[in-house]
Design a protein around this motif. Structure first.
Motif, PDB file in Angstrom:
ATOM      1  N   GLN A  67      50.686   0.400  31.617  1.00 53.29           N
ATOM      2  CA  GLN A  67      51.579   0.001  32.775  1.00 53.29           C
ATOM      3  C   GLN A  67      51.426  -1.494  33.141  1.00 53.29           C
ATOM      4  N   GLU A  68      50.336  -1.908  32.908  1.00 53.02           N
ATOM      5  CA  GLU A  68      49.929  -3.492  33.117  1.00 53.02           C
ATOM      6  C   GLU A  68      50.717  -4.171  32.105  1.00 53.02           C
ATOM      7  N   LEU A  69      50.698  -3.690  30.916  1.00 49.63           N
ATOM      8  CA  LEU A  69      51.476  -4.445  29.757  1.00 49.63           C
ATOM      9  C   LEU A  69      52.882  -4.576  29.930  1.00 49.63           C
ATOM     10  N   LYS A  70      53.488  -3.389  30.479  1.00 48.57           N
ATOM     11  CA  LYS A  70      54.700  -3.129  30.944  1.00 48.57           C
ATOM     12  C   LYS A  70      55.041  -4.404  31.915  1.00 48.57           C
ATOM     13  N   THR A  71      54.251  -4.562  32.923  1.00 50.48           N
ATOM     14  CA  THR A  71      54.512  -5.442  33.906  1.00 50.48           C
ATOM     15  C   THR A  71      54.661  -6.870  33.475  1.00 50.48           C
ATOM     16  N   GLN A  72      53.614  -7.088  32.311  1.00 50.40           N
ATOM     17  CA  GLN A  72      53.470  -8.559  31.725  1.00 50.40           C
ATOM     18  C   GLN A  72      54.477  -8.589  30.556  1.00 50.40           C
ATOM     19  N   GLN A 110      60.654  -4.740  27.130  1.00 51.34           N
ATOM     20  CA  GLN A 110      60.476  -5.900  28.012  1.00 51.34           C
ATOM     21  C   GLN A 110      61.926  -5.656  28.809  1.00 51.34           C
ATOM     22  N   LYS A 111      62.642  -4.789  28.839  1.00 53.39           N
ATOM     23  CA  LYS A 111      63.858  -4.444  29.969  1.00 53.39           C
ATOM     24  C   LYS A 111      63.151  -3.708  30.993  1.00 53.39           C
ATOM     25  N   PRO A 112      63.474  -4.137  32.372  1.00 54.58           N
ATOM     26  CA  PRO A 112      62.801  -3.796  33.324  1.00 54.58           C
ATOM     27  C   PRO A 112      62.857  -1.981  33.628  1.00 54.58           C
TER      28      PRO A 112
END
Lengths: 223, 113
Positions: free
Chosen positions: A26-31, A221-223
Motif C-alpha cells: 500500500q505504501e509503495l503504491k502511494t509513493q 503508477q496510475k492512481p
C-alpha cells in the motif's frame, strides 16, 4: 490445573508477515514505487540479467536494486558498475527475505528517486516462494542447464510467479532442454505465467522483458 | 534455517497475544503444521529451544499437531489427500490443484494464566 486455562487462538503464524507485506505494498503504491521480487536458484543468472536490464532500460526508469545474499558484496559491486543505485543486504544465514527485512532494505536504499525497485532474493527455489515480501510482482529465472523438469520438482515457486524468464538460451544446442516441454511443465503449475526466453549474456530476448517491466511500472503508477 | 525464521515470527505472534490478553505465564503452546506448508515438524522441534532462548517463552512447552493437506482437482473437482496421492488426482491424473487445507502453520491454543 493450578490456575492455568486453555486459550483458543486459531491464528496463522504466516498472517503476521502477510499483513506487513500488504501494508508495505500500500505504501509503495502511494509513493509510486514498483517493487519486483526476483528469485532463482544460485547461478541461474540473476545478477547478469539485472546488469543487462539496467543497460537495456538506459535511463528510461529510475532503478534501485537490493542484493540479498547470505554473505559477501560481490553482486552489489557488479551491479554498481552498471550505474544503478544498489545496496547489499545480508540475511545472516537466513534462506529468504520476509516483508520486514524488505522494508528495512527499502529504507536503507532510499526510494525517493526510485521508480523500479528490484529485490534480488537469496538464490533458492524453496523458501523465497513461501514468503510475501510486499512486492508488486514476482519473477523467476530458470536457466537452461538446470533442466526443463525444474517446474515439476519445485512446483510452488513456479505457481506463485507472474513471469518465468528462461535464461542462457545461447547454450540450448548443448543441453537436452526442450523449450516446449518446459513451457508445458510451467503451465501445469501456473496457466497464467508469462514465459520469456532470454540470454542475459548476449541480450537476446531482453527487450520483451524490459517491455513487460515498463508496462507494469506504468500500470502501477496510475492512481 | 527456514524453520528458525518461522519460529521467530511465531514468538512475535505469541508475544502479541500475551500482551493483548494480559497473560502472565504460558505453560504450553499447541501449533498446527499443515502437510503442504513446506515446514518440517522435526526441524521445528529442533530449532524451538534456540528460538525461545532468553525470551518469555523459554519455559513454554511445544506441542505439534500435523494437519493433512487436502486439495481439489481443478480439472474434475475431486477432493483428496495430496501427500497420499503424490500431488496427482487419483481419478483423472490432473496436477492443477487448489489447496483447501494444510498449507498453513497455526497457533491453535495456549495453556496459560
Amino acid at each position: 490445573m493450578n490456575g492455568f486455562k486453555v486459550l483458543q487462538v486459531q491464528q496463522s503464524v504466516f498472517a503476521d508477515n502477510d499483513r506487513r507485506a500488504e501494508q508495505l505494498r500500500q505504501e509503495l503504491k502511494t509513493q509510486g514505487v514498483f517493487l519486483l521480487n526476483l528469485m532463482s536458484s544460485p547461478g541461474a543468472g540473476k545478477t547478469t540479467l539485472l546488469s543487462r536490464t539496467i543497460e537495456s532500460l538506459n535511463g528510461k526508469l529510475k532503478i534501485g536494486i537490493m542484493e540479498a545474499d547470505i554473505d559477501s558484496d560481490v553482486d552489489a559491486r557488479t551491479i554498481e558498475g552498471f550505474g544503478a543505485k544498489v545496496i547489499q543486504l545480508h540475511t545472516g544465514g537466513m534462506c529468504h527475505l520476509d516483508a520486514e527485512m524488505t522494508r528495512q532494505g527499502l529504507e536503507a536504499l532510499g526510494t525517493n528517486d526510485v521508480e523500479l525497485a528490484i529485490l534480488e532474493n537469496v538464490g533458492n527455489l524453496v523458501c523465497p516462494a513461501e514468503f510475501d515480501t510486499g512486492a508488486v510482482k514476482k519473477a523467476m529465472i530458470l536457466s537452461v542447464p538446470e533442466g526443463d523438469d525444474k517446474p515439476l520438482k519445485y512446483p510452488l515457486i513456479f505457481s506463485v510467479c507472474d513471469v518465468v524468464l528462461i535464461n542462457k538460451i545461447d547454450v540450448l544446442p548443448y543441453f537436452d532442454f526442450d523449450m516446449e516441454r518446459c513451457a508445458a511443465n510451467i503451465r501445469t503449475r501456473n496457466p497464467a505465467a508469462k514465459i520469456i526466453p532470454v540470454c542475459a549474456r548476449t541480450g537476446e530476448g531482453i527487450d520483451a522483458w524490459t517491455d513487460w517491466l515498463c508496462n507494469e511500472v506504468t500500470a502501477w503508477q496510475k492512481p | 534455517m527456514h524453520e528458525l525464521g518461522i519460529l521467530s515470527s511465531l514468538v512475535h505472534t505469541i508475544e502479541k497475544i500475551v500482551t493483548e490478553e494480559g497473560l502472565t505465564e504460558v505453560e504450553k503452546i499447541v501449533i498446527e503444521v499443515g502437510e503442504l506448508s513446506g515446514i518440517v515438524p522435526r526441524y521445528i522441534e529442533q530449532c524451538y529451544p534456540a528460538a525461545v532462548y532468553k525470551t518469555f517463552m523459554e519455559k513454554t512447552a511445544l506441542e505439534l499437531v500435523t494437519v493433512p493437506g487436502i486439495v481439489k482437482c481443478r480439472d474434475c473437482g475431486l477432493v483428496f489427500n495430496a501427500a497420499a496421492n503424490d500431488l496427482r488426482c487419483p481419478d483423472c491424473s490432473g496436477q492443477n490443484l487448489e489447496i483447501l487445507e494444510g498449507n498453513d502453520m497455526i497457533v491453535k491454543e495456549l495453556v496459560c494464566r
